[in-house]
Design a protein around this motif. Structure first.
Motif, PDB file in Angstrom:
ATOM      1  N   THR A  70      19.259  50.741  22.788  1.00  0.00           N
ATOM      2  CA  THR A  70      17.926  50.942  22.189  1.00  0.00           C
ATOM      3  C   THR A  70      16.064  51.264  22.566  1.00  0.00           C
ATOM      4  OG1 THR A  70      19.425  48.290  21.669  1.00  0.00           O
ATOM      5  CG2 THR A  70      17.134  48.481  21.826  1.00  0.00           C
ATOM      6  N   ARG A  85      18.742  56.971  15.193  1.00  0.00           N
ATOM      7  CA  ARG A  85      19.798  55.540  14.962  1.00  0.00           C
ATOM      8  C   ARG A  85      20.233  55.625  16.465  1.00  0.00           C
ATOM      9  NH1 ARG A  85      16.071  54.825  11.535  1.00  0.00           N
ATOM     10  NH2 ARG A  85      16.835  54.329   9.382  1.00  0.00           N
ATOM     11  N   GLY A 101      22.501  46.757  13.677  1.00  0.00           N
ATOM     12  CA  GLY A 101      21.424  45.604  13.573  1.00  0.00           C
ATOM     13  C   GLY A 101      19.931  45.861  13.666  1.00  0.00           C
ATOM     14  N   VAL A 102      19.414  46.721  14.748  1.00  0.00           N
ATOM     15  CA  VAL A 102      18.558  47.655  14.901  1.00  0.00           C
ATOM     16  C   VAL A 102      18.350  49.215  13.856  1.00  0.00           C
ATOM     17  CG1 VAL A 102      17.591  48.958  16.410  1.00  0.00           C
ATOM     18  CG2 VAL A 102      18.864  46.869  17.578  1.00  0.00           C
ATOM     19  N   ASN A 103      19.497  49.659  13.861  1.00  0.00           N
ATOM     20  CA  ASN A 103      19.637  50.722  12.986  1.00  0.00           C
ATOM     21  C   ASN A 103      18.942  49.743  11.866  1.00  0.00           C
ATOM     22  OD1 ASN A 103      20.263  51.798  14.976  1.00  0.00           O
ATOM     23  ND2 ASN A 103      23.042  52.091  14.431  1.00  0.00           N
ATOM     24  N   THR A 105      17.531  47.764  10.702  1.00  0.00           N
ATOM     25  CA  THR A 105      15.999  47.113  10.339  1.00  0.00           C
ATOM     26  C   THR A 105      15.219  48.297  10.567  1.00  0.00           C
ATOM     27  OG1 THR A 105      16.243  45.408  12.651  1.00  0.00           O
ATOM     28  CG2 THR A 105      14.349  46.105  11.780  1.00  0.00           C
ATOM     29  N   LEU A 106      15.745  49.782  11.207  1.00  0.00           N
ATOM     30  CA  LEU A 106      14.855  50.547  10.973  1.00  0.00           C
ATOM     31  C   LEU A 106      15.653  51.057   9.346  1.00  0.00           C
ATOM     32  CD1 LEU A 106      15.838  53.282  14.078  1.00  0.00           C
ATOM     33  CD2 LEU A 106      13.609  52.205  13.276  1.00  0.00           C
ATOM     34  N   ASP A 107      16.397  50.994   8.778  1.00  0.00           N
ATOM     35  CA  ASP A 107      16.371  51.412   7.755  1.00  0.00           C
ATOM     36  C   ASP A 107      15.547  50.140   6.687  1.00  0.00           C
ATOM     37  OD1 ASP A 107      18.780  53.251   8.026  1.00  0.00           O
ATOM     38  OD2 ASP A 107      20.182  51.505   7.587  1.00  0.00           O
ATOM     39  N   ALA A 108      15.542  49.783   6.749  1.00  0.00           N
ATOM     40  CA  ALA A 108      14.426  48.681   5.865  1.00  0.00           C
ATOM     41  C   ALA A 108      12.963  49.083   6.235  1.00  0.00           C
ATOM     42  CB  ALA A 108      15.223  46.732   6.532  1.00  0.00           C
ATOM     43  N   VAL A 109      12.498  49.618   7.211  1.00  0.00           N
ATOM     44  CA  VAL A 109      11.149  49.897   7.453  1.00  0.00           C
ATOM     45  C   VAL A 109      11.162  51.248   6.433  1.00  0.00           C
ATOM     46  CG1 VAL A 109       9.745  50.552   9.154  1.00  0.00           C
ATOM     47  CG2 VAL A 109      11.032  48.546   9.394  1.00  0.00           C
TER      48      VAL A 109
END
Length: 121
Positions: A70, A85, A101-103, A105-109
């Protein structure tokens, strides 16, 4: 057992530095009397405690890996590398859910930023 309990409490508070090693050796008495039966019971408790310590050590290694993965992704994102990722497939259960979920979130940003970049070019 008391050191394991203290270490588990520390891990629950986010401290992954405690180390616990099994130190009690089995009694190994083989007599057929009551003392032998009691010794076998104690040996069973010692063995079970050893397995609990091994599970604790595995848990700490896994948590350390999740935190490291992370941290690496967050540092890359801060440096502008939004394509980085975490390798969520290295983990199972809740650990995988967390890194997915972290990945995600990065996709969403990254998606709106990619769209904005395409429009501006």
């Amino acid at each position: 057992i008391s050191r394991l309990e203290a270490a588990l409490g520390a891990v629950a508070e986010g401290d992954l530095t405690p180390s616990v090693t099994p130190e009690t050796r089995p009694l190994g008495l083989t007599s057929a009397d009551e003392i032998g039966a009691l010794a076998r019971s104690v040996d069973g408790i010692i063995a079970q405690t050893g397995r609990a310590i091994a599970a604790f050590q595995h848990t700490v290694r896994t948590l350390d890996g999740v935190i490291g993965d992370t941290r690496a992704v967050v540092e890359q994102a801060r440096a502008g590398q939004l394509a980085a990722r975490a390798e969520a497939s290295r983990y199972t259960g809740g650990y995988r859910v967390l890194l997915d979920g972290v990945n995600g979130t990065l996709d969403a940003v990254r998606a709106p930023m990619t769209e904005a970049q395409a429009v501006l070019v």
